[in-house]
Motif scaffolding. Structure first.
Motif, PDB file in Angstrom:
ATOM      1  N   ARG A  54      12.037  51.835   3.384  1.00  0.00           N
ATOM      2  CA  ARG A  54      11.327  50.711   3.993  1.00  0.00           C
ATOM      3  C   ARG A  54      11.486  50.874   5.505  1.00  0.00           C
ATOM      4  N   ASP A  58       6.584  48.481   7.204  1.00  0.00           N
ATOM      5  CA  ASP A  58       6.658  47.404   6.229  1.00  0.00           C
ATOM      6  C   ASP A  58       6.876  46.047   6.888  1.00  0.00           C
ATOM      7  N   VAL A 106       5.933  42.590   2.647  1.00  0.00           N
ATOM      8  CA  VAL A 106       5.490  42.976   3.977  1.00  0.00           C
ATOM      9  C   VAL A 106       5.720  41.767   4.873  1.00  0.00           C
ATOM     10  N   ASN A 164       0.988  51.924   0.611  1.00  0.00           N
ATOM     11  CA  ASN A 164       1.882  50.780   0.478  1.00  0.00           C
ATOM     12  C   ASN A 164       1.090  49.480   0.624  1.00  0.00           C
ATOM     13  N   THR A 184       1.206  47.225   2.902  1.00  0.00           N
ATOM     14  CA  THR A 184       0.720  47.002   4.254  1.00  0.00           C
ATOM     15  C   THR A 184      -0.622  47.681   4.454  1.00  0.00           C
TER      16      THR A 184
END
Length: 183
Positions: free
Chosen positions: A42, A64, A88, A164, A166
């Motif tokens: 992360r 993140d 997030v 991811n 985000t």
């Protein structure tokens, strides 16, 4: 960032990397992208100020979270805990700006990423993501199981070529989606 990249090169597998950026650090955001490519950790960007350009570049690079160095230690700890839970995290006023921007661009009836069309359910999942909902909250909101949410989300990620949550949120905003609030 160089220390983190060096450690990863030596075989260290961190769970969390916090990248501190100073004023005018837009160029440093490239390091976030390199870290994202080198690790599954992360990544949190901790910045002196909330600058739109640096925030945007950080999100696109795969960060993140984007946090302000001046936040209280308690808020920082809670934000880091959320990031480690897979959420997030970015400033609330930024979310408002993103929502306003999304509302200026009407949602198209059909959104077509790369050669694959998103299903109605996949669009709902993305809209819930934009509202900041966890998988569990999305499942409750849409009256489906959490594993079904994960399956749909995995399909969305593949279709829009996101790595991811985000990147998926940024893609959704850029394609005119607005948040779906809880029922």
């Amino acid at each position: 960032m160089d220390d983190a990249q060096s450690a990863i090169g030596q075989g260290v597998e961190p769970d969390l990397i916090v990248v501190a950026l100073g004023e005018g650090a837009g160029e440093d955001v490239g390091g976030v992208k390199r870290l994202r490519g080198a690790t599954g950790a992360r990544i949190v960007v901790l910045a002196d100020t909330i600058a739109d350009r640096t925030l945007s570049l950080s999100l696109k690079a795969g960060a993140d979270a984007y946090l302000n160095k001046s936040m209280s230690s308690e808020s920082l700890l809670r934000a880091l805990q959320l990031v480690m839970l897979g959420e997030v995290v970015y400033p609330t006023h930024v979310a408002s700006l993103l929502i306003a921007n999304a509302n200026e661009h009407p949602t198209p009836e059909r959104i077509q990423p790369a050669n694959n069309e998103l299903s109605k359910r996949e669009v709902q999942i993305l809209r819930c993501l934009l509202a900041g909902q966890s998988n569990k909250a999305i499942a409750r909101n849409l009256h489906i199981t959490e594993s079904t949410v994960k399956m749909h989300f995995k399909n969305v990620m593949r279709k829009i070529n996101a790595q991811n949550r985000t990147q998926a949120a940024v893609w959704a905003i850029q394609n005119g989606l607005s948040p779906l609030m809880s029922a």
